[in-house]
Write a protein that holds these residues in place. Structure first.
Motif, mmCIF file in Angstrom:
data_model
loop_
_atom_site.group_PDB
_atom_site.id
_atom_site.type_symbol
_atom_site.label_atom_id
_atom_site.label_comp_id
_atom_site.label_asym_id
_atom_site.label_seq_id
_atom_site.Cartn_x
_atom_site.Cartn_y
_atom_site.Cartn_z
ATOM 1 N N GLU A 1 12.842 -3.505 1.292
ATOM 2 C CA GLU A 1 11.693 -4.165 1.895
ATOM 3 C C GLU A 1 11.109 -5.155 0.917
ATOM 4 O OE1 GLU A 1 8.974 -2.276 5.160
ATOM 5 O OE2 GLU A 1 8.976 -1.046 3.351
ATOM 6 N N ILE B 1 8.534 -4.196 -8.487
ATOM 7 C CA ILE B 1 9.312 -3.181 -7.766
ATOM 8 C C ILE B 1 8.410 -1.977 -7.531
ATOM 9 C CG2 ILE B 1 11.344 -1.677 -7.898
ATOM 10 C CD1 ILE B 1 12.604 -3.976 -9.601
ATOM 11 N N VAL B 2 8.190 -1.677 -6.266
ATOM 12 C CA VAL B 2 7.267 -0.579 -5.927
ATOM 13 C C VAL B 2 7.997 0.429 -5.030
ATOM 14 C CG1 VAL B 2 5.168 -1.971 -6.113
ATOM 15 C CG2 VAL B 2 6.367 -1.887 -3.938
ATOM 16 N N PRO B 3 7.566 1.687 -5.081
ATOM 17 C CA PRO B 3 8.243 2.688 -4.247
ATOM 18 C C PRO B 3 7.977 2.496 -2.756
ATOM 19 C CG PRO B 3 6.494 3.706 -5.598
ATOM 20 C CD PRO B 3 6.574 2.283 -5.996
ATOM 21 N N ASP B 4 6.804 1.988 -2.392
ATOM 22 C CA ASP B 4 6.456 1.837 -0.976
ATOM 23 C C ASP B 4 5.379 0.767 -0.840
ATOM 24 O OD1 ASP B 4 6.520 2.312 1.704
ATOM 25 O OD2 ASP B 4 5.492 4.256 1.629
ATOM 26 N N SER C 1 10.791 -3.137 -2.480
ATOM 27 C CA SER C 1 11.201 -1.746 -2.695
ATOM 28 C C SER C 1 12.718 -1.698 -2.555
ATOM 29 C CB SER C 1 10.498 -0.797 -1.731
ATOM 30 O OG SER C 1 10.955 -1.012 -0.430
ATOM 31 N N LYS D 1 17.558 2.083 5.260
ATOM 32 C CA LYS D 1 17.446 2.416 3.844
ATOM 33 C C LYS D 1 17.872 3.861 3.598
ATOM 34 C CE LYS D 1 13.635 2.940 0.490
ATOM 35 N NZ LYS D 1 12.233 2.574 0.202
ATOM 36 N N TYR E 1 6.674 -8.454 -3.866
ATOM 37 C CA TYR E 1 6.726 -7.000 -4.003
ATOM 38 C C TYR E 1 7.980 -6.548 -3.267
ATOM 39 C CZ TYR E 1 1.941 -6.749 -5.767
ATOM 40 O OH TYR E 1 0.823 -6.882 -6.530
#
Ligand code: 6R9
Length: 701
Positions: free
Chosen positions: A575, A628-631, A595, A386, A593
């Motif tokens: 991910e 959509i999540v950052p981590d 990223s 990434k 979920y």
């Protein structure tokens, strides 16, 4: 390619919609130098030669006394290996290499700050340090069979402390350094340790983190469980300088470097231990239940990790081997410390995070140290892909061999690992196994069995797996159907029991498929691994993830891993994690979920993920929402803690997050997801107790 999506499945099975991938073969150059290049080895380890085949691993060790019984099955499933044999693990990992390789690097430690020098610890130096620390432990009154807990980060003090214990027959229990003080305290109490070994501080992502502060929490937590700790031994990251904010408690806390001043040059004879004496405990992270201390033996375990390091890691004494895992994880015990050192190779340890200060760091280390074998987990591979997809090309290193371990690797990610990290030159082994197992269970023998992205391969030498459905019927290879993967036979690396909970050992791993509890025949005792898997026509296994990870949508059992793999076919996704949401009509629905890779515009990504899942798996799996999540919340071994996001999706309490590597991300995710759900009118009804239990233990990390 065969499309297996049409296979008929019953409720006892798990559907699989995966396509078969193509094979990759190792290079002629790799084969020419490989330890396992003669196919006769398969014959030697075939079932008709079981259990004596494992002598081949045991003779790689130096024994004080040979065993009289290779496998004792008189008290199933508490198997005993190499009974009558005696040896010392510290001797095998150090002393026996001194005559020839005294001044060869045993460990090369790379501190996280790039300005700090790399430390080379030769076998001679390791011998000295281990003996001195062992002498200190001996003077503290510790002896054979006592337990001691470590809460150490990735510093040389950790393998030194382990090997010092092994020298004296003291059972070590390392609690992953990133775990909270409370998690450490629970494990102190369970193991009955009276000494805690910790460190003042260590570097992670550019910060000097206070580790010693957790010792007070740990002792308080242990005390609540009725356990008293007499002493806390504190290694210092910078000897002579204390880098923690917490005061040292007089009479309880001691600096190891100060104590060691009195031990210079002290030598302790390695204690000749029975093969079945426990070497260490390694706790698997539980949710709310009491932690499970996997008890590993001295002889069987050491033989198993040495043999698999030789054949599957292809470790030669002249290699520079880098396993990029944490020693606080079973992978580090087996494949940073015990296996590689027993073979007398050079094992590299790195203190910090893979991407510090940038995503080129691992490749700079590899280039500088001339690393020949590289070993890591899919989560690290995904992260490096990434953040620095082209970084490996900038560095002049050459791996002959690479490993992936810890979770299924998506074929997309596998191909990046192969082509970009391995530069198309390295043979890859995908190794499937567990803390409980000591060493690999499923993989390819790198010179003799072709690689297939996304599949770990067949059972390794001397391991005979089978897939059973819920009723105990074997699911045949090539059927396109999945079930519960089990190992039909005992093997030397298998844990001996759950520390002080033998009933739990029986319940969790054996009860399900054992038909006759009185049988003394090992054939009646298949080991239940708790993973869903599918076996292709060619005998290769594809692991779908934990069976308690399955999402049952309208009677179709979907594996989280294949949902995630489908999402990852969208090139912008870095991910993905799949979790269930309770739905009154369909039972459960899938929620994803994801990223994104850096710089990607989130617009339109939701629709892309939905369409990828519909194409790869089918409309049945269409996610209710894509977040959509950052981590993702992750454990320190990089596994996504699905129960945490499942709880968020279902408005349930997220439970204990102390074993997360990044607990700080949870609040942000909860806020974002739950606010959006409320806005969409998706506030759920109150969950029943069973539903709550299912959600809060989903994935069961
Ligand atoms: C060594 C380790 C064990 C669980 C295991 C499985 C998953 C591990 C895997 C894999 C697919 C692989 N797992 N290796 N799944 N392919 N190569 O990871 O031990 O931390 O106890 O985890 O990890 O689900 O049951 P541990």
């Amino acid at each position: 390619m065969t499309d297996v999506s049409e296979a008929q499945v019953s409720e006892a099975e798990i559907a699989s919609h995966w396509r078969e991938e193509e094979y990759y073969s190792p290079s002629a150059r790799f084969i020419a130098q490989a330890n396992g290049a003669d196919p006769a080895i398969f014959e030697r380890f075939s079932e008709k030669n079981f259990p004596e085949c494992f002598k081949e691993y045991a003779v790689l060790l130096s024994w004080d006394h040979y065993w009289h019984t290779t496998l004792d099955t008189s008290n199933p499933p508490f198997w005993k290996w190499f009974v009558g044999g005696r040896l010392n693990a510290s001797y095998n990992c150090i002393d026996r290499h001194l005559a020839k390789d005294r001044n060869k690097a045993a460990l090369i430690w790379v501190p996280e700050p790039e300005s700090e020098v790399t430390h080379v610890i030769t076998y001679q130096e390791l011998y000295k340090r281990v003996n001195e620390f062992a002498a200190l432990l001996q003077d503290l009154g510790l002896k054979q069979g006592d337990r001691i807990t470590f809460h150490l980060p990735m510093v040389p003090a950790l393998p030194i402390s382990m090997l010092a214990c092994a020298r004296l027959g003291i059972i070590h229990s390392e609690v992953f350094g990133g775990f909270s003080g409370t998690a450490c305290g629970d494990r102190i109490a369970d193991s009955g340790s009276r000494i805690l070994v910790t460190m003042d501080a260590y570097y992670r992502n550019g910060d000097l983190l206070d580790q010693k502060a957790k010792a007070d929490e740990a002792l308080a937590a242990a005390k609540e469980l009725g356990a008293e700790v007499d002493r806390v031994l504190v290694w210092r990251r910078h000897p002579g300088r204390y880098s923690s904010q917490t005061p040292m408690v007089s009479g309880r806390d001691f600096f190891v470097d100060e104590l060691l001043a009195d031990y210079r040059g002290r030598v302790v004879e390695p204690v000749s231990m029975p093969a079945e004496a426990p070497l260490f405990l390694m706790y698997t992270s539980g949710t709310t239940a009491r932690p499970k201390g996997c008890q590993h033996s001295t002889g069987g375990y050491l033989a198993y990790v040495t043999g698999t390091s030789r054949y599957y890691q292809d470790i030669h004494p002249e290699d520079t081997y880098w396993c990029f895992a944490d020693i606080g994880w079973i992978t580090g015990h087996s494949y940073i410390v015990y296996g590689p050192l027993s073979l007398g190779t050079t094992s590299v340890m790195y203190e910090g995070v893979p991407t510090y200060p940038d995503a080129g760091r691992p490749w700079r280390i590899a280039e500088r140290l001339g690393v020949t074998i590289f070993h890591t987990a899919p989560t690290t591979i995904r992260m490096l892909r990434k953040l620095g997809p082209d970084e490996p090309k900038k560095y002049n290193y050459h791996f002959k061999h690479m490993t992936t371990v810890g979770e299924p690797i998506e074929p997309e990610v596998w191909r990046w690992y192969y082509n970009v990290v391995g530069k198309g030159e390295a043979a890859i082994v995908d190794t499937w196994w567990q803390t409980e197992n000591g060493g690999f269970l499923g993989s390819t023998l790198p010179a003799l069995q072709a690689m297939k992205p996304g599949s770990c391969g067949p059972g390794v030498l001397g391991i005979y797996p089978v897939i059973y459905d819920e009723e105990g019927r074997a699911v045949p290879a090539g059927s396109g159907r999945a079930g519960n993967i089990c190992i039909r036979n005992p093997w030397p690396g298998l844990m001996q029991t759950v520390w002080r909970q033998p009933e739990r050992f029986l319940d969790v791993y054996y009860r399900k498929y054992n038909a006759d509890p009185d049988s003394k025949d090992w054939h009646d005792w298949p080991y239940f691994a708790g993973d869903g898997a599918l076996q292709a026509e060619d005998g290769y296994f594809r692991i779908l993830g934990r069976v308690d990870d399955v999402i049952n949508v309208a009677g179709h059992r979907l594996g989280t891993k294949e949902l995630e793999s489908a999402a990852l076919t969208v090139p912008e996704i870095a991910e993905a994690a799949a979790v269930p949401v309770i739905d009154d009509i369909r039972g459960r629905m899938v929620e994803m979920y994801v990223s994104l890779k850096p710089g990607i515009d989130p617009d339109g990504m939701e629709a892309k993920v939905v369409s990828a899942i519909e194409t790869e798996i089918g409309k049945i799996a269409r996610p209710k929402n894509v977040w959509i999540v950052p981590d993702m919340p992750k454990t320190r071994s990089g596994k996504i803690m699905r129960r945490v996001i499942a709880s968020v999706s279902n408005f349930a309490d997220v439970g204990d997050t102390t074993t997360l590597a990044n607990p700080e991300v949870v609040d942000g995710i909860r806020h974002h997801v739950q606010a959006a759900k409320v806005a969409r009118g998706e506030t759920p009804r109150e969950l029943t107790e069973t539903e709550l239990a299912e959600i809060q233990s989903f994935g069961n990390e």
